[in-house]
Each structure stands twice: as C-alpha cells, then as structure tokens.
Design an enzyme around this catalytic site. Structure first.
Site, mmCIF file in Angstrom:
data_model
loop_
_atom_site.group_PDB
_atom_site.id
_atom_site.type_symbol
_atom_site.label_atom_id
_atom_site.label_comp_id
_atom_site.label_asym_id
_atom_site.label_seq_id
_atom_site.Cartn_x
_atom_site.Cartn_y
_atom_site.Cartn_z
ATOM 1 N N PRO A 306 0.804 -1.155 -0.285
ATOM 2 C CA PRO A 306 0.008 0.121 -0.118
ATOM 3 C C PRO A 306 0.773 1.226 -0.039
ATOM 4 C CG PRO A 306 -0.015 -0.997 2.345
ATOM 5 C CD PRO A 306 0.822 -2.006 1.325
ATOM 6 N N GLY A 307 0.345 2.156 -0.659
ATOM 7 C CA GLY A 307 0.958 3.627 -0.776
ATOM 8 C C GLY A 307 0.173 4.402 -0.276
ATOM 9 N N TYR A 349 -4.483 14.062 -13.751
ATOM 10 C CA TYR A 349 -5.483 12.846 -13.689
ATOM 11 C C TYR A 349 -6.896 13.576 -13.383
ATOM 12 C CZ TYR A 349 -1.281 10.652 -11.694
ATOM 13 O OH TYR A 349 -0.284 10.237 -11.664
ATOM 14 N N CYS A 376 1.910 29.593 -14.571
ATOM 15 C CA CYS A 376 1.576 30.290 -15.965
ATOM 16 C C CYS A 376 0.954 29.339 -16.892
ATOM 17 C CB CYS A 376 2.836 30.875 -16.608
ATOM 18 S SG CYS A 376 2.778 32.301 -16.066
ATOM 19 N N TYR A 405 1.571 11.170 -3.278
ATOM 20 C CA TYR A 405 1.790 11.496 -4.626
ATOM 21 C C TYR A 405 1.521 13.071 -4.858
ATOM 22 C CZ TYR A 405 1.145 6.423 -5.148
ATOM 23 O OH TYR A 405 1.333 5.183 -5.487
HETATM 24 N N1 LLP Z 1 3.272 -1.297 -5.967
HETATM 25 C C1 LLP Z 1 3.585 -1.023 -7.124
HETATM 26 C C2 LLP Z 1 4.395 -1.977 -8.104
HETATM 27 C C3 LLP Z 1 2.951 0.049 -7.845
HETATM 28 O O1 LLP Z 1 3.302 0.482 -8.939
HETATM 29 C C4 LLP Z 1 2.267 1.197 -6.844
HETATM 30 C C5 LLP Z 1 1.765 2.192 -7.447
HETATM 31 C C6 LLP Z 1 2.037 0.535 -5.611
HETATM 32 C C7 LLP Z 1 2.537 -0.544 -5.087
HETATM 33 C C8 LLP Z 1 1.212 1.554 -4.654
HETATM 34 O O2 LLP Z 1 -0.036 1.804 -4.897
HETATM 35 P P1 LLP Z 1 -1.290 2.525 -4.224
HETATM 36 O O3 LLP Z 1 -1.503 1.685 -2.896
HETATM 37 O O4 LLP Z 1 -0.648 3.841 -3.661
HETATM 38 O O5 LLP Z 1 -2.419 2.629 -5.070
HETATM 39 N N2 LLP Z 1 0.703 9.008 -9.456
HETATM 40 C C9 LLP Z 1 -0.501 8.205 -9.131
HETATM 41 C C10 LLP Z 1 -0.410 7.042 -8.664
HETATM 42 C C11 LLP Z 1 0.644 6.151 -9.350
HETATM 43 C C12 LLP Z 1 0.764 4.966 -8.792
HETATM 44 C C13 LLP Z 1 1.893 4.061 -9.121
HETATM 45 N N3 LLP Z 1 2.225 2.941 -8.712
HETATM 46 C C14 LLP Z 1 -1.470 9.291 -8.511
HETATM 47 O O6 LLP Z 1 -1.168 10.226 -8.142
HETATM 48 O O7 LLP Z 1 -2.651 8.793 -8.346
#
Ligand code: LLP
Length: 453
Positions: A306-307, A349, A376, A405
């Site tokens: 999880p991120g 997004y 700008c 993010y």
């Molecule tokens: N593991 C892998 C291999 C990933 O590519 C990602 C996210 C995660 C875990 C974590 O995912 P999460 O739990 O955060 O959904 N910049 C975008 C999100 C890009 C996510 C990239 N990979 C945004 O701001 O919505």
C-alpha cells in the site's frame, strides 16, 4: 467516535483511508482547525505557506491496521511494504521502519532514502521497468530483493553479479490481465501495460531461471492499479497468482512470497466510498487461504504494497489565498500561493479534492469558487467550482488528502520552490522538509565559461 464539521461527519478512526481529513482533526476553542494538536493557522504563521502537514498518528494507525488485519485474517507469515513512491523522505522511511513495515522502492534515490531512514535492506524490494545497472548493483549490494520486470533485468543481472558471489534474492512480476476501474494512467494490471512479464512468456521465463547461479526466485509479484474501490479485482488476482505460484514451485523454484501489490483507494471527496483496510486485507487473505486449500498449495508469505492508503489522508496542504478574479455569470477564481508544482494530480488525472478555510471550517459555504494555482498555465486549477464561505486575500485554505503523490510528484515548474513539510503529533510540529528558496534552484545550473563575463 463521531465528529462533525463542514467537510466530514463520520470519522473512521481505524481505517484512515475512509476519511477526507487526518484522524486527529479537531476544532480548537476558537473553532479553528487543528491537526495533531496543532492549530493550522499557527503552523502557517510559523512555517509559511504553502505548507505540507503530515499527521503522524494517521500514518501509524493505518500501518497498525494493515499489520493487525494481516495477522487476524492470514494464518501464514505476512508483511506489508510501504510503496514509497507515494511519499519518500527520511522521515517517512524512519516512521515506516519503526512500524515494522517493509518498503517498495523504484530507484536508487528511494532505496538510499529508505536505507538512511533505517529500513533494513532485506525488507526492501526494488521495482522498475527499466532499472539501470547502477540501480541493480546498488540493490544487490544492499541485500534488497530485486523484482524482475522483464528480460532486460535478467540479462543485466546475469552479467553484473560476479560468478561465485551469493545469489540475488529475486521476485518475478507479471501482468495479471485484470481490468479495474481507475484512471487509465494508474492502471497496470491489464495486458497492455509496460510493467511485468506477459503471462504468455511466464512458463519459458520460469524454466530459464531454473538453474541460474546468480539469483534465487523467492517470490511473485503483480499490481493491478491504484485508487481502486472494488474488492473483486484483488480476489481475481489471487486466483491468477496462485496458478503461477503452482507453476513456479512445480518447476522447483523455492517461491515463498506472494506480493499482491497495492491499490486500495482513499476518500478524496464525499462521494468516494473506499473499502476499509480491514475489508481489503480480509478479502485478499481469505481468498488466498481458500484458493491454496482448493489447489493444495502450501501457504506463501502474503505481502502487499500500500502507498496511498497509508499516507494520503494523513497529509494536508495549507495555502494562502491571494488574488481574485470574478467573471460575472461565468466563474469566480481565487488564486493561492502554490498549485500544480506542489500538487500535479488535478492537472494530470483531473483528480478531485476537498478544501475548507482553516480558521472558519464551520462557516456557511455561500459562494462557488474555483481555486487556481499561481503557475503560468490555464489548467493549473486545484479545485473547480467549489463551495466556500466568503473569504478574502490572506485567508488560509486547507486542501485535504495530499499526503500521497503530491510532494513525491512535485516539480519546480516556473522555478517555484518546493514547500516545506512538517510532521505534527500531540501538539508538536517538526520540520521534515526544508522550504526551498529561489536561489536553491540555481544549484545545478552551470554557465559555460564563454558565457561568463
Ligand atoms: N506497488 C506497485 C508496483 C505500484 O506501481 C504502486 C503504485 C503501488 C504498489 C502503490 O499503489 P497505491 O497503494 O498507492 O495505490 N501518481 C498516481 C499513482 C501512481 C501509482 C503508481 N504505482 C496518482 O497520483 O494517483
């Protein structure tokens, strides 16, 4: 357990991803917003704006819920890894290490940040669809597990790891072919994705890795996307992954770990209804236990990454409202002192956010405004047609849900310095990221000799 304010009514204290605001959000005796026991307008005065504020208790609670839910629903070993792309810093690494979680990195930068913050090498995994030799070697030397994403990784590692040295710990990432409902840019599990081996090539890759002496295949990995509210895709993922687990073990690979990636969504606006961390883990863990039983497979160590759901709702951004432009019958713009350089998600997004005034969160929202950034670019809008109370230049605006993010995707567009970041806890606020100064932005500029006076 219920608090009321203009932006939110019920607070889920156990699963912070289901709240718009950090779990410690309260009103002080003057009805000003405070987080982690710190009044936001006092923080703004002390540290300036724009300011990222991170609530430690919210991240600790999310970490604990991941840990405890894994223990509750999964009888085998388990480990949650923090996807550090969401927000990477010494502070975050150190906090994650103290919570006993592992960490997912995608670059040497994220790896050194994690190691310096105290995360052990053997609790880090390195991802990436185009890892450099330098990144691969750095990971190998620090005992980081390397996730093979494609044939290029295989070829490079084979050449880089000297004969007779201990083998690298490997995982193998594949594209599971699972569709889910999220923004196209943050979907990774469908077949047309740059990440991971294609399912059709898996068998031959697994066979080719059988007797190599430079690495040992310890795990399998798949990630289906981000900001996902459905539970079904992860259930499907377990089915696909356990087939590959059977195949790999059948070929003699000592595969112990099954890493199901991240992706659990968070609540940015009132209409967002993400499942709780507990429900997400329960779905995955129960499905894995049942499937392993059905297919007669020994339980793997369950890993997830999880991120966003660990950090997004712990973070808010404070901005000072500046200029105003009222286009009668069309739109009222209020501009703030940051924008797409500290939060590129709306322009990238079309992401939605929730905001309110820091010192008057309960006041009647009687006007519809569009909050514009200072860059700008016409598309530099943080919130479109949003309800706020009457406000004036100098008022402090809070944007919620910016812990993931935002800082990690920030830029210096228009040579705008990055904001400072502070962590708050029990009334204390500590700087975790210094504010950049415009002169800092000259650090890496080089003026060729012949241009110098
Ligand atoms: N593991 C892998 C291999 C990933 O590519 C990602 C996210 C995660 C875990 C974590 O995912 P999460 O739990 O955060 O959904 N910049 C975008 C999100 C890009 C996510 C990239 N990979 C945004 O701001 O919505």
């Amino acid at each position: 357990m219920t608090k009321k304010s203009s932006y939110e009514s019920d607070i889920d204290l156990i699963s912070p991803n289901r709240n718009i605001s950090p779990i410690t959000t309260e009103l002080d005796f003057q009805k000003r917003l405070q987080v982690g026991g710190c009044v936001l307008s006092v923080l703004a005065e002390r540290f300036g704006t724009p300011l990222y504020v991170i609530d430690e208790a919210t991240i600790r609670m999310a970490s604990k819920t991941y840990r405890e839910s894994l223990k509750k629903y999964y009888p085998g070993e388990s480990l949650a890894l923090y996807a550090s792309k969401a927000n990477s810093s010494l502070f975050m690494s150190s906090l994650i290490a103290s919570e006993g979680l592992g960490l997912d990195a995608v670059s040497e930068g994220e790896m050194i940040t994690a190691l310096n913050g105290g995360v052990a090498g053997d609790k880090i995994v390195l991802h990436g669809n185009n890892k450099s030799d330098r990144e691969l070697l750095f990971a190998y030397k620090n005992g980081v597990t390397i996730v093979l994403d494609n044939q290029h990784d295989v070829i490079r590692l084979q050449q880089l790891i000297p004969a007779g040295s201990p083998p690298a710990r490997l995982m193998l990432r594949f594209t599971p072919g699972i569709e889910c409902h999220t923004h196209e840019y943050i979907r990774t599990g469908h077949l047309d994705s740059k990440f991971g081996f294609d399912p059709d090539e898996l068998e031959s890759v697994l066979i080719s890795l059988k007797d190599v002496n430079w690495g040992v295949l310890m795990g399998l990995h798949a990630h289906i996307g981000s900001q996902i509210f459905e539970l079904e895709p992860h259930r499907d993922l377990i089915n696909v992954m356990t087939d590959v687990l059977q195949l790999a073990r059948g070929l003699g690979h000592p595969v112990k770990d099954l890493n199901v990636g991240g992706g659990l969504g968070i609540k940015y606006v009132d209409s967002d209804k993400p499942p709780s961390i507990d429900d997400w883990i329960k779905t995955i863990a129960e499905e894995l236990v049942q499937t392993c039983k059905k297919k007669n497979i020994k339980l793997p160590r369950l890993m997830c990454e999880p991120g966003r759901s660990l950090v997004a709702s712990a973070g808010i951004t404070l901005y000072t409202i500046g200029s105003k432009k009222d286009i009668p019958g069309l739109r009222k713009y209020l501009s703030v002192d940051g924008g797409m350089s500290d939060n590129p998600r709306p322009i990238t997004y079309q992401s939605l956010y929730t905001a309110c005034l820091a010192d008057r969160p309960l006041e009647l929202t009687e006007q519809i405004v569009t909050i514009a950034g200072k860059h700008c670019e016409s598309g530099d809008v943080l919130l479109k047609d949003f309800k706020l109370p009457k406000c004036k230049s100098g008022d402090l605006l809070v944007v919620f849900g910016t812990g993931a993010y935002n800082y990690s995707m920030s830029s210096n567009y228009n040579r705008i310095p990055r904001p400072a970041a502070v962590v708050v806890n029990s009334g204390e606020a500590d700087l975790i990221q210094k504010r950049e100064e415009p002169s800092d932005l000259l650090r890496f500029d080089v003026l060729p000799e012949r241009f110098r006076a």
